[in-house]
Write a protein that holds these residues in place. Structure first.
Motif, PDB file in Angstrom:
ATOM      1  N   THR A  38     -16.565  46.496  16.604  1.00  0.00           N
ATOM      2  CA  THR A  38     -16.771  45.121  17.062  1.00  0.00           C
ATOM      3  C   THR A  38     -17.379  44.316  15.918  1.00  0.00           C
ATOM      4  O   THR A  38     -18.452  44.653  15.414  1.00  0.00           O
ATOM      5  N   ASN A  87      -8.967  42.240  20.436  1.00  0.00           N
ATOM      6  CA  ASN A  87      -9.518  41.663  21.658  1.00  0.00           C
ATOM      7  C   ASN A  87     -10.747  40.838  21.276  1.00  0.00           C
ATOM      8  O   ASN A  87     -11.405  41.120  20.274  1.00  0.00           O
ATOM      9  N   THR A  89     -14.407  39.272  22.798  1.00  0.00           N
ATOM     10  CA  THR A  89     -15.384  39.384  23.874  1.00  0.00           C
ATOM     11  C   THR A  89     -15.821  38.001  24.354  1.00  0.00           C
ATOM     12  O   THR A  89     -15.400  36.973  23.816  1.00  0.00           O
ATOM     13  N   GLU A  90     -16.697  37.973  25.359  1.00  0.00           N
ATOM     14  CA  GLU A  90     -17.171  36.712  25.905  1.00  0.00           C
ATOM     15  C   GLU A  90     -17.965  35.897  24.889  1.00  0.00           C
ATOM     16  O   GLU A  90     -17.952  34.667  24.918  1.00  0.00           O
TER      17      GLU A  90
END
Length: 307
Positions: A38, A87, A89-90
């Motif tokens: 991440t 992807n 994330t929020e």
């Protein structure tokens, strides 16, 4: 030492040319190929929906143009953007699944207000990817560990044996090091197949932060550990049999059993057929003998009447 400083300074200037913004937060990540990572972004604008005001860019080297990964709230559908593994994330951090060597590089995250102006500090994440491979050549094993980085590599790599440097006390173990890579070679008789994966560790030092990362050898991770053999014979352990070898043994066993059953069936059928022929022949022979007896009997009776 002066040469090293000159190289570092030129690399730093090169990065400044690519990223002219002054307000920047820098991060460095070192991960193993096949893992998930991440990439952080700590300056999210509160009034945006699905990170629509956030933009992620990727540079695979200091000499290439940027590739847009995420923009207007969507992952870019581009082969170079590795969209199937990305992807967000929020909090607009970028997630990369099943990291590969090609993912190594610099990632830039920026935010824009509704007027299209750059807002807030920029995030730059320098991602380095560690790859580990093994090679079996007759009775000798070689383990390799290398790091793919953005630009010139500044991450020293070395092998550890039980957490310690492989020093001169281990004359039977050979080591070699170069820029961002290292290898260790030893005889298969020194360690069992299982033990070697438990004892050896790849040590990677982060040249930016000074952090040390340890990566154990993992034969179970096919994405990150590739074994090659000079004779196309993969070494196995009784506790860790190779999948293809097991299936090969099963196939050979089944085929052998089928062959034995076929041979026995043919043999039994042949013997039964041969016995039936002999029985038929014996019956025919008995019939002929009975016919001969009847003829002789008739001939004998005729002679008596003549007398």
């Amino acid at each position: 030492m002066s040469e090293f400083r000159r190289i570092m300074m030129s690399s730093f200037l090169m990065l400044l040319l690519h990223f002219p913004a002054a307000d920047v937060k820098r991060y460095s990540r070192i991960v193993r190929a096949g893992d998930e990572v991440t990439l952080p972004f700590d300056n999210v604008i509160d009034d945006q929906d699905k990170c629509e005001s956030t933009k992620w860019l990727f540079y695979d080297s200091p000499y290439t143009a940027a590739v847009t990964l995420f923009e207007d709230g969507q992952i870019h559908k581009d082969p170079k953007a590795k969209s199937d593994r990305l992807n967000v994330t929020e909090n607009c951090s970028l997630v990369i699944k099943k990291v590969t060597e090609e993912d190594a590089g610099a990632y830039s995250c920026k935010q824009f207000n509704k007027s299209g102006e750059h807002q807030g500090p920029e995030s730059r994440v320098y991602l380095s990817v560690v790859t580990m491979t093994g090679h079996l050549d007759n009775d000798e094993v070689t383990l390799n560990c290398s790091v793919e980085t953005f630009g010139r590599c500044t991450h020293p790599v070395k092998w550890l044996l039980q957490g310690q440097d492989v020093d001169k006390d281990h004359r039977e173990i050979k080591t070699s090091q170069s820029s961002c890579s290292a290898s260790v070679t030893f005889l298969t008789s020194l360690f069992s197949y299982t033990t070697r994966f438990e004892l050896f560790t790849c040590n990677v030092s982060n040249g930016y932060t000074g952090e040390v990362h340890l990566f154990p050898v993992s034969p179970q991770s096919s994405a990150t550990h590739e074994w090659t053999s000079e004779n196309n014979n993969k070494e196995t352990d009784s506790k860790h049999p190779e999948g293809p070898a097991v299936w090969w043994v099963i196939m050979v066993s089944v085929g052998l059993a089928a062959l034995i059953i076929t041979v026995v069936t043919v043999h039994v059928w042949t013997r039964a057929k041969g016995g039936k022929k002999r029985m038929t022949k014996n019956l025919e022979q008995n019939d002929e003998d009975e016919d001969e007896d009847e003829v002789n009997y008739e001939n004998d009776g005729g002679s008596s009447a003549s007398v």
